[in-house]
Design a protein around this motif. Structure first.
Motif, short mmCIF file in Angstrom:
data_model
loop_
_atom_site.label_atom_id
_atom_site.label_comp_id
_atom_site.label_asym_id
_atom_site.label_seq_id
_atom_site.Cartn_x
_atom_site.Cartn_y
_atom_site.Cartn_z
N TYR A 308 49.54 24.16 8.82
CA TYR A 308 49.45 25.54 8.30
C TYR A 308 50.76 26.24 8.65
O TYR A 308 51.54 25.76 9.49
CB TYR A 308 48.28 26.27 8.95
N PRO A 309 51.03 27.39 8.06
CA PRO A 309 52.26 28.12 8.38
C PRO A 309 52.42 28.45 9.86
O PRO A 309 53.54 28.52 10.37
CB PRO A 309 52.15 29.39 7.54
N ASP A 310 51.30 28.66 10.56
CA ASP A 310 51.39 29.02 11.98
C ASP A 310 50.51 28.15 12.88
O ASP A 310 50.14 28.57 13.96
CB ASP A 310 51.05 30.50 12.18
N VAL A 327 50.73 25.87 18.13
CA VAL A 327 50.44 27.19 17.58
C VAL A 327 51.72 28.02 17.58
O VAL A 327 52.41 28.10 18.60
CB VAL A 327 49.35 27.92 18.41
N TYR A 328 52.02 28.60 16.43
CA TYR A 328 53.16 29.52 16.33
C TYR A 328 52.65 30.93 16.61
O TYR A 328 51.72 31.41 15.96
CB TYR A 328 53.79 29.42 14.94
N ASN A 330 52.37 34.74 16.68
CA ASN A 330 52.74 35.89 15.84
C ASN A 330 51.71 36.99 16.03
O ASN A 330 50.91 36.94 16.98
CB ASN A 330 52.86 35.47 14.37
N ASN A 332 49.06 37.44 14.63
CA ASN A 332 47.70 36.93 14.49
C ASN A 332 47.27 35.98 15.59
O ASN A 332 46.08 35.80 15.83
CB ASN A 332 47.54 36.21 13.14
N ASN A 333 48.24 35.34 16.25
CA ASN A 333 47.93 34.29 17.22
C ASN A 333 48.44 34.63 18.61
O ASN A 333 49.56 35.10 18.78
CB ASN A 333 48.57 32.96 16.77
N HIS A 345 53.14 37.76 20.73
CA HIS A 345 54.45 37.73 20.10
C HIS A 345 55.39 38.83 20.61
O HIS A 345 56.59 38.79 20.33
CB HIS A 345 54.32 37.84 18.57
N SER A 390 56.37 29.68 20.14
CA SER A 390 55.31 28.69 19.92
C SER A 390 54.80 28.13 21.24
O SER A 390 55.48 28.19 22.27
CB SER A 390 55.81 27.54 19.04
#
Length: 397
Positions: A308-310, A327-328, A330, A332-333, A345, A390
């Protein structure tokens, strides 16, 4: 008859091209056969050579792993090595044997900071690796000429061979001697002070944590003289890392600290590194890409990865299982080590070091990358442009 001679010669050359040849003792690469005076360099037991001629009067013409050509006595050439080899030690050979605290085979050490190891013995060839002061390097043959090249992987294979100049490697540098050399310099000799202080810092990283304080004390003096804002900021960060490592937690304390770590992905807490494939697709939708990876160690849940993108996830579709791999971070994460240790982030690298510097492992060779050990794996934490980028779960093979 000429054809027969040619055929015999061709078969002999072909045989030598297929065989590998090693030296079953310390010896030297002589400039001419039957010579005991003029020589090009030193071989250590186990060095590989290429045969360039048939044996003549008990001598072979050979090529060393740095492409020097010369002569070696036939009695020292073997197609294999074994425990019964009678090794003749050359007391003048500068190459160190294995068995010290730093390297298991024939070796020397890097003497300078930021040494560029190249793909070929040519200053314009590709840089394969940057080595630091105090790094051990594999050396089986070393030339006498200080401006000649050395193969610091002891391997003829182009994929693995690496080269540097002879003058940049030798016995392991002494930390105390480098400090004294620095302290003798005129405070205005900035170039010389920078050169030696860089070596001091790199050797400190290649030694033990107690060396950090005196190393950075001197290096920071030079950095302030240079008045380079970026260099000052990088040095301040490295000093903070060094202070944390000097008070490093015990392994069991680190494992306990990260034991209940989890991620918050789009507002949903994973509660562990594992969850169902169904929940994965429910939250993130279909992956942008699927791929099978080569997992020879069997360390992941499955060879199948969802990208996935992230997020990167190992997925077993048959068992409806998913395992977080990367996990990237951002908006959301988040990475949640504990209720009081939430990494998002907005977290700066400096703040991370100040809060968790005693829990991490770090290397000057991989700036902005840190790790925290778990029982059978580790979290690898990367920062970019000063912010958390990440978190990857790296499993031991």
């Amino acid at each position: 008859m000429k054809k027969l001679y040619f055929l015999l010669f061709f078969c002999s050359v072909l045989l030598h091209s297929q065989e590998r040849y090693f030296l079953n003792s310390d010896t030297r690469l002589y400039t001419s056969p039957n010579s005991s005076a003029d020589f090009l360099g030193y071989f250590k037991y186990g060095a590989e050579v290429k045969l360039l001629s048939e044996s003549k009067n008990g001598w072979y013409k050979v090529k060393s792993d740095n492409f020097n050509e010369g002569f070696v006595q036939e009695k020292y050439i073997a197609t294999r090595l074994n425990a019964k080899d009678v090794k003749v030690k050359d007391t003048q050979n500068p190459i160190l044997e294995g068995g010290d605290a730093y390297y298991g085979g024939n070796h020397l050490f890097v003497l300078v900071a930021g040494l560029k190891a190249r793909a070929l013995p040519d200053k314009n060839s590709k840089i394969k690796e940057v080595l630091f002061t105090g790094d051990p390097v594999a050396v089986n043959y070393i030339p006498v000429n200080q401006d000649d090249w050395v193969n610091i992987n002891g391997n003829f294979d182009e994929e693995y061979a690496k080269y540097t100049l002879r003058k940049f490697i030798g016995p392991r540098p002494d930390f105390g001697t480098l400090l004294k050399d620095f302290d003798k310099l005129d405070p205005n000799a900035i170039t010389e002070r920078k050169t030696i202080s860089e070596r001091i810092v790199e050797l400190a990283w290649n030694s033990d944590y107690s060396k950090f304080a005196p190393a950075y004390q001197r290096y920071s003096e030079v950095v302030q003289q240079l008045n380079d804002p970026k260099l000052i900021a990088d040095t301040e960060l490295n000093i903070a890392i060094a202070k944390g490592l000097a008070k490093h937690k015990l392994p069991e304390q680190i494992v306990a600290f990260v034991k209940k770590a989890e991620f918050s992905l789009k507002g949903t807490k994973t509660k562990s590194l594992y969850f169902s494939q169904t929940d994965l697709v429910k939250v993130f939708g279909k992956p942008t890409r699927k791929a099978s990876i080569g997992d020879e160690c069997g360390i992941y849940l499955s060879d199948l990865f969802y990208y996935y993108p992230d997020l990167e996830v190992s997925v077993d579709e048959n068992k409806n299982q998913a395992e977080i791999v990367k996990v990237y971070i951002n908006e959301n994460n988040k990475f949640i080590i504990s209720p009081n240790a939430v990494l998002d982030h907005l977290l700066s690298e400096k703040a991370f070091i100040e809060k968790y510097g005693t829990y991490i492992d770090a290397s000057i060779k991989s700036p902005h990358n840190y790790s925290m050990i778990m029982e059978d794996s580790q979290f690898r934490i990367e920062f970019r442009e000063g912010k958390l980028f990440s978190v990857e779960i790296f499993f031991y093979c």
